[in-house]
Design an enzyme around this catalytic site. Structure first.
Site, PDB file in Angstrom:
ATOM      1  N   TYR A 164      -4.116  10.898   1.927  1.00 41.81           N
ATOM      2  CA  TYR A 164      -3.981   9.613   1.503  1.00 41.81           C
ATOM      3  C   TYR A 164      -4.792   9.385   0.081  1.00 41.81           C
ATOM      4  O   TYR A 164      -4.230   9.087  -0.699  1.00 41.81           O
ATOM      5  CB  TYR A 164      -3.993   8.297   2.364  1.00 41.81           C
ATOM      6  CG  TYR A 164      -3.816   6.988   1.608  1.00 41.81           C
ATOM      7  CD1 TYR A 164      -2.535   6.624   1.595  1.00 41.81           C
ATOM      8  CD2 TYR A 164      -4.787   6.478   1.088  1.00 41.81           C
ATOM      9  CE1 TYR A 164      -2.295   5.402   0.951  1.00 41.81           C
ATOM     10  CE2 TYR A 164      -4.502   5.213   0.509  1.00 41.81           C
ATOM     11  CZ  TYR A 164      -3.357   4.531   0.369  1.00 41.81           C
ATOM     12  OH  TYR A 164      -3.024   3.648  -0.365  1.00 41.81           O
TER      13      TYR A 164
ATOM     14  N   GLU B  63     -11.202   3.763  -3.944  1.00 38.84           N
ATOM     15  CA  GLU B  63     -10.415   4.128  -2.898  1.00 38.84           C
ATOM     16  C   GLU B  63     -11.198   3.976  -1.465  1.00 38.84           C
ATOM     17  O   GLU B  63     -10.641   3.696  -0.511  1.00 38.84           O
ATOM     18  CB  GLU B  63      -9.644   5.378  -2.886  1.00 38.84           C
ATOM     19  CG  GLU B  63      -8.409   5.438  -4.005  1.00 38.84           C
ATOM     20  CD  GLU B  63      -7.290   4.472  -3.442  1.00 38.84           C
ATOM     21  OE1 GLU B  63      -7.156   4.516  -2.286  1.00 38.84           O
ATOM     22  OE2 GLU B  63      -6.667   3.812  -4.398  1.00 38.84           O
TER      23      GLU B  63
ATOM     24  N   ASP C 194       1.879   4.228   2.936  1.00 38.91           N
ATOM     25  CA  ASP C 194       1.006   3.692   3.725  1.00 38.91           C
ATOM     26  C   ASP C 194       1.796   2.575   4.640  1.00 38.91           C
ATOM     27  O   ASP C 194       3.077   2.504   4.557  1.00 38.91           O
ATOM     28  CB  ASP C 194      -0.131   2.996   3.096  1.00 38.91           C
ATOM     29  CG  ASP C 194       0.201   2.191   2.070  1.00 38.91           C
ATOM     30  OD1 ASP C 194       1.466   1.569   2.057  1.00 38.91           O
ATOM     31  OD2 ASP C 194      -0.713   1.457   1.516  1.00 38.91           O
TER      32      ASP C 194
ATOM     33  N   CYS D  14       6.237  -8.668   0.475  1.00 35.82           N
ATOM     34  CA  CYS D  14       6.562  -8.068   1.586  1.00 35.82           C
ATOM     35  C   CYS D  14       5.566  -7.740   2.749  1.00 35.82           C
ATOM     36  O   CYS D  14       5.645  -7.076   3.416  1.00 35.82           O
ATOM     37  CB  CYS D  14       7.504  -6.884   1.249  1.00 35.82           C
ATOM     38  SG  CYS D  14       8.647  -6.520   2.581  1.00 35.82           S
TER      39      CYS D  14
ATOM     40  N   CYS E 122       9.876 -13.489   0.004  1.00 36.04           N
ATOM     41  CA  CYS E 122      10.889 -12.935  -0.750  1.00 36.04           C
ATOM     42  C   CYS E 122      11.101 -13.866  -2.076  1.00 36.04           C
ATOM     43  O   CYS E 122      10.888 -13.268  -3.186  1.00 36.04           O
ATOM     44  CB  CYS E 122      11.909 -12.566   0.016  1.00 36.04           C
ATOM     45  SG  CYS E 122      12.068 -11.833   1.728  1.00 36.04           S
TER      46      CYS E 122
HETATM   47  S1  SF4 Z   1      13.636  -9.150  -0.139  1.00 36.33           S
HETATM   48 FE1  SF4 Z   1      12.048  -9.580   1.160  1.00 36.33          FE
HETATM   49  S2  SF4 Z   1      11.983  -8.330   3.012  1.00 36.33           S
HETATM   50 FE2  SF4 Z   1      13.312  -7.260   1.051  1.00 36.33          FE
HETATM   51  S3  SF4 Z   1      11.738  -6.019  -0.023  1.00 36.33           S
HETATM   52 FE3  SF4 Z   1      11.705  -8.078  -0.785  1.00 36.33          FE
HETATM   53  S4  SF4 Z   1       9.975  -9.034   0.066  1.00 36.33           S
HETATM   54 FE4  SF4 Z   1      10.642  -7.327   1.437  1.00 36.33          FE
END
Ligand code: SF4
Length: 309
Positions: A133, A43, A151, A201, A207
Site C-alpha cells: 500500500y 505515509e 484502501d 463518502c 453526499c
Molecule cells: S453519492 Fe454518496 S454514497 Fe454515492 S459515492 Fe457519493 S458520497 Fe458516496
C-alpha cells in the site's frame, strides 16, 4: 467482473471526480510536494495517527532531518525518540524508516543508483517497512507512477457507487479500481478518490453536503442503501432520511412544483407508489419538511403536489 469500468460513460465519471477534487480539498502539506522522502514520511506517520495530528509531527520531522541523507546519517535512537515524543505509534516504524533511508542513500535497491529512489511500486516495496500500500502511495504521489489505491475508504466508495460491486459475492475491487483510474494519472486520481472516501463518502455519507460528483450515477444514492463492507448496517435511519430530504429540496428548487409520484421517481429508483418506499414514505418526508417550514404541500382532489415555501 471484467476490467470494464462499471459505468456507461467512464470519462464523465472520471472527469466529475477530478473536477470535484480540484475545486476544493483538504490542504495537507504533503499534497504540495512530490519529494518521495517527504511523502514516505507522511505515509508512515499516517498509518497509525489521525491526519490532522500528523501535520505537526511531519513538519517537525522534516525540520530535524530535511532530506533522506540527513535521516540516513541520524542516530537511530534519536529517530525512535522522536517517534515516541510525538506519539506516532509503534517504534518499529521509526526504525524501518531510518533503515529505508539508509537503503536509498546506500543504493541498496536493485537497479537504482545510490541516493536515487526507486520509482515504481515494486522497487519501493524493497525498502524496509514499506508494504504494497505504502509503495503504491509513494509511487503515485511522488512519481505519478502507481496503480489505483484500494484502501478501506476506496472500497466503501466503490461498493456504494457501483451496483456491480455491491451485488457481487466476492467483489473484485482491484480490477474495478484499476479500470476506473485514468491511465497515467495515479497522483491526482488516488488523491481524489481517497478524498471522496474521507470527506463525502464516510461511514455516514455526506453526499449532498459535500456535493458528491457521483450522485447521478451512484447506486447507494439512488436506492438509499448506504451499507458498505465496513458499514454493515444502514448508517442511520436519520442519515438516510437526511439524504432524501436534501434531494427533495434540491429538486423542488429546480421545479415550481411537483406531484408526489413524479417527485418519488426522481429521488429514488426503487420508488413504487404502494411499496415500502412509496407514497406513504414520501408523505412522511414531506410533512417533516413542511413542519420545518421548507416545503408546502397541497392535497388536491386527486393528487398531492409539493413546492418550496
Ligand atoms: S453519492 Fe454518496 S454514497 Fe454515492 S459515492 Fe457519493 S458520497 Fe458516496
Amino acid at each position: 467482473m471484467t476490467g470494464e469500468v462499471p459505468a456507461d460513460d467512464p470519462a464523465a465519471v472520471r472527469d466529475a471526480l477530478v473536477s470535484w477534487y480540484e475545486a476544493d480539498h483538504r490542504a495537507f502539506p504533503w499534497r504540495e510536494t512530490e519529494d518521495p522522502y517527504e511523502i514516505l514520511v507522511s505515509e508512515v506517520m499516517s498509518q497509525q495517527t489521525q491526519l490532522d495530528r500528523v501535520v505537526d509531527a511531519w513538519r517537525d520531522f522534516l525540520d530535524r532531518w530535511p532530506a533522506v541523507e540527513d535521516l540516513a546519517a541520524a542516530d537511530r535512537a534519536a529517530v525512535v525518540g522522536f517517534w515516541t515524543d510525538h506519539s506516532l505509534g509503534y517504534n518499529n516504524r521509526a526504525k524501518y524508516l531510518h533503515e529505508a533511508a539508509g537503503q536509498v542513500v546506500g543504493g541498496e535497491v536493485d537497479g537504482v543508483t545510490p541516493g536515487e529512489w526507486p520509482r515504481d511500486p515494486a522497487g519501493l516495496a524493497e525498502l524496509m517497512g514499506v508494504g504494497p500500500y505504502t509503495a503504491n502511495a509513494v509511487a503515485s504521489f511522488a512519481f505519478n507512477n502507481g496503480d489505483a489505491v484500494v484502501d478501506t475508504n476506496v472500497k466503501r466508495v466503490l461498493y456504494r457507487a457501483f451496483a456491480e460491486i455491491h451485488n457481487a459475492d466476492d467483489p473484485d475491487y482491484e480490477t474495478v479500481a484499476d479500470a476506473l483510474m485514468p491511465p497515467g494519472e495515479s497522483r491526482i486520481w488516488n488523491n481524489a478518490i481517497m478524498e471522496l472516501g474521507g470527506v463525502a463518502c464516510g461511514k455516514t455519507p455526506r453526499c449532498d453536503e459535500e456535493g458528491c460528483p457521483w450522485r447521478e450515477w451512484c447506486h447507494a444514492y439512488q436506492t438509499g442503501d448506504f451499507t458498505a463492507p465496513d458499514v454493515p448496517t444502514q448508517p442511520s435511519f436519520e442519515g438516510s432520511r437526511r439524504q432524501f430530504r436534501g434531494r427533495i429540496v434540491r429538486l423542488l428548487g429546480e421545479h415550481d412544483e411537483m406531484d408526489l409520484d413524479t417527485l418519488g421517481h426522481r429521488i429514488r429508483v426503487d420508488y413504487t407508489p404502494d411499496g415500502e418506499h412509496g407514497r406513504e414514505w414520501l408523505r412522511g418526508l414531506l410533512s417533516d419538511l413542511s413542519d420545518d417550514g421548507l416545503v408546502q404541500i397541497e392535497d388536491g382532489n386527486d393528487q398531492i403536489t409539493a413546492r418550496l415555501q
